[in-house]
Design an enzyme around this catalytic site. Structure first.
Site, PDB file in Angstrom:
ATOM      1  N   HIS A   1      10.644  31.144   4.621  1.00 57.97           N
ATOM      2  CA  HIS A   1      12.021  31.429   4.259  1.00 57.97           C
ATOM      3  C   HIS A   1      12.102  32.777   3.554  1.00 57.97           C
ATOM      4  CE1 HIS A   1      13.724  27.050   4.412  1.00 57.97           C
ATOM      5  NE2 HIS A   1      13.483  27.555   5.587  1.00 57.97           N
TER       6      HIS A   1
ATOM      7  N   GLU B   1      13.196  33.580   0.706  1.00 57.43           N
ATOM      8  CA  GLU B   1      12.773  33.582  -0.697  1.00 57.43           C
ATOM      9  C   GLU B   1      11.274  33.833  -0.830  1.00 57.43           C
ATOM     10  OE1 GLU B   1      16.066  30.379  -0.347  1.00 57.43           O
ATOM     11  OE2 GLU B   1      14.515  31.303   0.898  1.00 57.43           O
TER      12      GLU B   1
ATOM     13  N   CYS C   1      11.227  25.796  -1.315  1.00 51.36           N
ATOM     14  CA  CYS C   1      11.333  27.153  -1.853  1.00 51.36           C
ATOM     15  C   CYS C   1      11.628  27.122  -3.355  1.00 51.36           C
ATOM     16  CB  CYS C   1      12.418  27.923  -1.118  1.00 51.36           C
ATOM     17  SG  CYS C   1      11.972  28.417   0.551  1.00 51.36           S
TER      18      CYS C   1
ATOM     19  N   HIS D   1      36.116  25.666 -38.655  1.00 55.27           N
ATOM     20  CA  HIS D   1      36.557  26.726 -37.769  1.00 55.27           C
ATOM     21  C   HIS D   1      35.558  26.963 -36.639  1.00 55.27           C
ATOM     22  CE1 HIS D   1      39.539  28.773 -40.764  1.00 55.27           C
ATOM     23  NE2 HIS D   1      39.878  27.536 -40.455  1.00 55.27           N
TER      24      HIS D   1
ATOM     25  N   CYS E   1      35.059  32.522 -43.063  1.00 54.28           N
ATOM     26  CA  CYS E   1      34.180  32.614 -41.898  1.00 54.28           C
ATOM     27  C   CYS E   1      33.405  33.925 -41.891  1.00 54.28           C
ATOM     28  CB  CYS E   1      34.991  32.477 -40.617  1.00 54.28           C
ATOM     29  SG  CYS E   1      35.622  30.794 -40.341  1.00 54.28           S
TER      30      CYS E   1
END
Length: 420
Positions: A87, A89, A121, A267, A301
């Site tokens: 293949h 790949e 693969c 928060h 924050c």
């Protein structure tokens, strides 16, 4: 009715025994695809028929000092050899290992595939990634190969677990391939019918397979909450805080991403800190975190983010805000100044950041980002205000500022009326 199904890819049956297990002989890639081949084999049909060939368009970036130093481009096709079928790949891996791979270099590889990898693969690519930690792989597939088969689903999960970035090709990737891998003779890419609808279907299937728990933002939520208009357009709605983040290695490979919104007494920034802390990142590696927020951090924050980043030299934090929260109050200005003093980059979202946020965190169904009226004008106006706040001449004594930041949360009734 039985759907149309892809044929077994040429040279191999589905997860055939031994078919992909042997390395194919080395062959060089080609440079271009012709227009007809690309349009036929990369068409993202939900169920494809007669497309038993697989094409792989690749880009190999060799990284130097965590930035791209050079790159290779090309195309592989799966072939049937007399002795060893293979293949695309595995053809790529054989070529790459023989011609390019060095243990002393860092690489980022991007694949654009007409079919996602089969199990055999996928197993070999996952083993390659496990053995070569200096290689990062991003995979964009036009179609999913036998996605209803458990063995093919397992292969995709194997790749995901070995740090491969597995995604479906959207309109953006199709345009990119057409521009860079197709002999297009100067003609623009023309989307085929149902491209976006098919992308939406396949992306949902891939999300089910990989078990991705990140909930994408709805388009309307993004447009309302990330809109940078000075006033809420009609019909009026409450603008709340959303934080979208990407955790990356310095070579650009994304390790994690997610989206938080405010909860009662907690928060989004604090929830983000909790998440990054839970990852137990290796202090010997360097990381970059990019945050997109609808509102800039409140003083509490800001102080928490400063405490979080201090002493963590392996972390680089960038914050892009759509809007500035109560920027006319000194206390909120000092929070932004403290972030800047702690080497946290604070900036305003421009069109580029809105587009990236749209692509990465919104259920956009393959549709491109569409700007709202005066986006650039609002962004520049907010940027001027932020630059003014961060000017050193406007900074008061930092020691006093830090003490002010420890006063606790602002009163919800007095400071949260804009619904952070």
């Amino acid at each position: 009715m039985e759907p149309q199904r892809p044929r077994q890819r040429a040279g191999l049956g589905l997860a055939s025994k031994g078919g992909c297990s042997q390395r194919p002989r080395i062959r060089n890639p080609v440079e271009w695809l012709d227009r007809q081949t690309f349009s036929f084999h990369f068409r993202n049909l939900s169920f494809a028929n007669g497309r038993n060939c697989s094409y792989l368009c690749y880009q190999v970036e060799r990284l130097k000092h965590c930035s791209p130093d050079s790159s290779d481009w090309g195309v592989f096709q799966n072939r049937v050899y007399p002795e060893t079928p293979c293949h695309a790949e595995l053809c790529f891996l054989s070529w790459f290992c023989a011609k390019k791979l060095s243990p002393y270099e860092q690489y980022h590889i991007t694949w654009f595939l007409s079919w996602s990898p089969c199990l055999s693969c996928a197993e070999q690519v996952a083993a390659f990634l496990k053995e070569n930690r200096n290689v990062r792989l991003s995979i964009f597939a036009a179609r999913l190969y036998y996605f209803w088969k458990p063995e093919c689903q397992h292969g995709l999960r194997l790749l995901h677990h070995q740090r491969a970035w597995v995604r479906l090709m959207s309109l953006r990737e199709f345009k990119y391939c057409w521009k860079n891998f197709v002999y297009n003779q100067g003609m623009p890419f023309k989307p085929w019918k149902k491209l976006r609808k098919n992308y939406q279907f396949l992306a949902a299937k891939l999300q089910e397979i990989l078990g991705n728990t990140m909930n994408l933002l709805k388009k309307k939520v993004f447009q309302q909450q990330f809109g940078n208009q000075h006033r809420v357009p009609r019909p009026h709605y409450r603008r709340k805080t959303y934080l979208c983040y990407q955790l990356k290695q310095l070579d650009g490979f994304t390790l994690d991403k997610g989206c938080f919104r405010n909860k009662k007494h907690r928060h989004a920034e604090i929830r983000f800190i909790d998440k990054i802390t839970s990852l137990n990142l290796d202090p010997n590696q360097s990381y970059k975190i990019i945050c997109y927020v609808t509102w800039s951090p409140c003083p509490t924050c800001a102080r928490e983010l400063v405490d979080f980043i201090n002493g963590q030299d392996h972390l680089s934090l960038q914050i892009f805000a759509s809007r500035l929260y109560f920027h006319w109050f000194k206390l909120f200005q000092r929070g932004l100044q403290q972030l800047q003093a702690a080497q946290v980059s604070v900036a305003v979202m421009t069109r580029s950041e809105f587009e990236d946020c749209w692509e990465e965190f919104v259920d956009n169904q393959g549709m491109p980002f569409e700007s709202w009226d005066k986006l650039e004008q609002y962004s520049e106006s907010i940027s001027r205000r932020l630059r003014q706040i961060l000017l050193p001449s406007n900074w008061n004594n930092l020691e006093d500022s830090f003490r002010d930041l420890r006063l606790g949360s602002p009163s919800p009734s007095s400071l949260r009326s804009d619904s952070r």
